[in-house]
Design a protein around this motif. Structure first.
Motif, PDB file in Angstrom:
ATOM      1  N   UNK A 110       0.843  -1.206   0.000  1.00 53.86           N
ATOM      2  CA  UNK A 110       0.000   0.000   0.000  1.00 53.86           C
ATOM      3  C   UNK A 110       0.873   1.250   0.000  1.00 53.86           C
ATOM      4  N   UNK A 111       0.635   2.129  -0.967  1.00 55.55           N
ATOM      5  CA  UNK A 111       1.390   3.373  -1.040  1.00 55.55           C
ATOM      6  C   UNK A 111       2.808   3.238  -1.541  1.00 55.55           C
ATOM      7  N   UNK A 112       3.137   2.081  -2.147  1.00 49.48           N
ATOM      8  CA  UNK A 112       4.529   1.866  -2.540  1.00 49.48           C
ATOM      9  C   UNK A 112       4.983   2.716  -3.719  1.00 49.48           C
ATOM     10  N   UNK A 113       4.051   3.360  -4.421  1.00 45.16           N
ATOM     11  CA  UNK A 113       4.443   4.226  -5.538  1.00 45.16           C
ATOM     12  C   UNK A 113       4.361   5.714  -5.196  1.00 45.16           C
ATOM     13  N   UNK A 114       3.909   6.040  -4.000  1.00 47.25           N
ATOM     14  CA  UNK A 114       3.673   7.449  -3.655  1.00 47.25           C
ATOM     15  C   UNK A 114       4.964   8.259  -3.666  1.00 47.25           C
ATOM     16  N   UNK A 115       6.026   7.726  -3.069  1.00 46.96           N
ATOM     17  CA  UNK A 115       7.262   8.506  -2.975  1.00 46.96           C
ATOM     18  C   UNK A 115       7.902   8.692  -4.345  1.00 46.96           C
ATOM     19  N   UNK A 116       7.804   7.678  -5.183  1.00 43.93           N
ATOM     20  CA  UNK A 116       8.334   7.786  -6.550  1.00 43.93           C
ATOM     21  C   UNK A 116       7.581   8.867  -7.333  1.00 43.93           C
ATOM     22  N   UNK A 147      -7.088   2.600   0.105  1.00 43.66           N
ATOM     23  CA  UNK A 147      -6.697   1.440   0.911  1.00 43.66           C
ATOM     24  C   UNK A 147      -6.946   1.709   2.393  1.00 43.66           C
ATOM     25  N   UNK A 148      -6.612   2.901   2.841  1.00 41.57           N
ATOM     26  CA  UNK A 148      -6.777   3.241   4.253  1.00 41.57           C
ATOM     27  C   UNK A 148      -8.252   3.316   4.665  1.00 41.57           C
ATOM     28  N   UNK A 149      -9.114   3.624   3.714  1.00 38.81           N
ATOM     29  CA  UNK A 149     -10.541   3.728   4.029  1.00 38.81           C
ATOM     30  C   UNK A 149     -11.284   2.405   3.831  1.00 38.81           C
ATOM     31  N   UNK A 204     -10.320  16.017   1.191  1.00 38.18           N
ATOM     32  CA  UNK A 204     -11.233  14.898   0.953  1.00 38.18           C
ATOM     33  C   UNK A 204     -10.557  13.533   1.129  1.00 38.18           C
ATOM     34  N   UNK A 205      -9.231  13.521   1.219  1.00 44.54           N
ATOM     35  CA  UNK A 205      -8.527  12.254   1.440  1.00 44.54           C
ATOM     36  C   UNK A 205      -8.496  11.972   2.952  1.00 44.54           C
ATOM     37  N   UNK A 206      -9.661  11.649   3.466  1.00 43.51           N
ATOM     38  CA  UNK A 206      -9.835  11.514   4.913  1.00 43.51           C
ATOM     39  C   UNK A 206      -9.061  10.331   5.502  1.00 43.51           C
ATOM     40  N   UNK A 207      -8.879   9.283   4.699  1.00 46.35           N
ATOM     41  CA  UNK A 207      -8.118   8.138   5.183  1.00 46.35           C
ATOM     42  C   UNK A 207      -6.674   8.518   5.458  1.00 46.35           C
ATOM     43  N   UNK A 208      -6.074   9.273   4.547  1.00 45.00           N
ATOM     44  CA  UNK A 208      -4.697   9.706   4.729  1.00 45.00           C
ATOM     45  C   UNK A 208      -4.565  10.686   5.883  1.00 45.00           C
TER      46      UNK A 208
END
Length: 244
Positions: A110-116, A147-149, A204-208
């Motif tokens: 989960x989130x493995x592409x965010x930093x890239x 994923x977080x939600x 609106x990205x409440x999970x994050x």
């Protein structure tokens, strides 16, 4: 700088990159990751920050060809981050120490592409590509937020009617290795984007937002973070100035 995390003499030493001042913790998500793991486990260790402007002789003597972060355990140097993580999970294990291995397979990616995607966005030097790289970055944040939600199987079992998860972290209400990998990167993203692009994680990205709010309440996160100015300084030379 050295910080002892237990009254007993530890066998394990963690070496991390020092900040620009040569003493405090530098900006390095891998260092942050290992520091968080050891803090959460309550393991005995010493922390040493390495001033890279003065380090060559010391590193040659202690760990030739190695750059921080690395650990030394019983005089053996270990420098591969993933293998260090596995080693710490085996060494500091239940019942004396908490297990940090995620229970759900998808948590690890989960989130493995965010930093890239963030790196492409913040380091982009072509104004004609701004919209493209920003949209790619936003899509990666939306995927992580989804994923977080999304309730995990154990949450659905407890409440079959649950539509939105309220768990604190990626894998549940307990910190795992996956969080220690992702949270340092998200902290860098949040700090750099706000300063250099006047960009904040959309409301609106409440999970994050829930995830990051829960992380900032953890001493394991608070104590191991480099200061914001150190993070900003480390990105200053690679960010294209925005037009006024």
């Amino acid at each position: 700088m050295e910080a002892k995390e237990s009254g007993e003499k530890p066998k394990l030493q963690l070496f991390v990159k020092a900040s620009d001042d040569g003493e405090s913790i530098g900006n390095c998500p891998f260092s942050h990751r290992l520091f968080m793991i050891l803090m959460h486990k309550g393991a005995p260790f010493t922390l040493t920050t390495v001033d890279m402007k003065r380090a060559p002789d010391m590193l040659r003597a202690l760990a030739p060809g190695t750059q921080p972060p690395f650990i030394v355990y019983n005089d053996e140097v270990k420098s591969d981050i993933n293998k260090i993580e596995e080693f710490l999970e085996e060494l500091f294990c239940p019942p004396s120490y908490p297990s940090m291995t995620p229970k759900h397979k998808d948590t690890n990616t989960a989130g493995n592409d965010v930093f890239h995607k963030f790196s492409a966005y913040i380091k982009n030097q072509l104004s004609s590509q701004d919209s493209h790289v920003e949209n790619n970055f936003l899509r990666s944040l939306v995927r992580l937020d989804k994923y977080l939600k999304t309730p995990l199987p154990y949450e659905e079992k407890m409440n079959p009617q649950l539509k939105v998860s309220s768990r604190k972290f990626l894998d549940g209400d307990q910190l795992t290795l996956a969080d220690c990998n992702l949270l340092p990167k998200l902290h860098i993203i949040k700090t750099v984007c706000k300063h250099y692009r006047n960009f904040e994680i959309p409301g609106e990205l409440m999970g994050m937002r829930r995830y990051l709010d829960n992380a900032t309440q953890l001493k394991e996160f608070q104590y191991t973070c480099p200061n914001d100015e150190e993070i900003r300084l480390s990105y200053r030379s690679v960010v294209r100035p925005m037009k006024q």
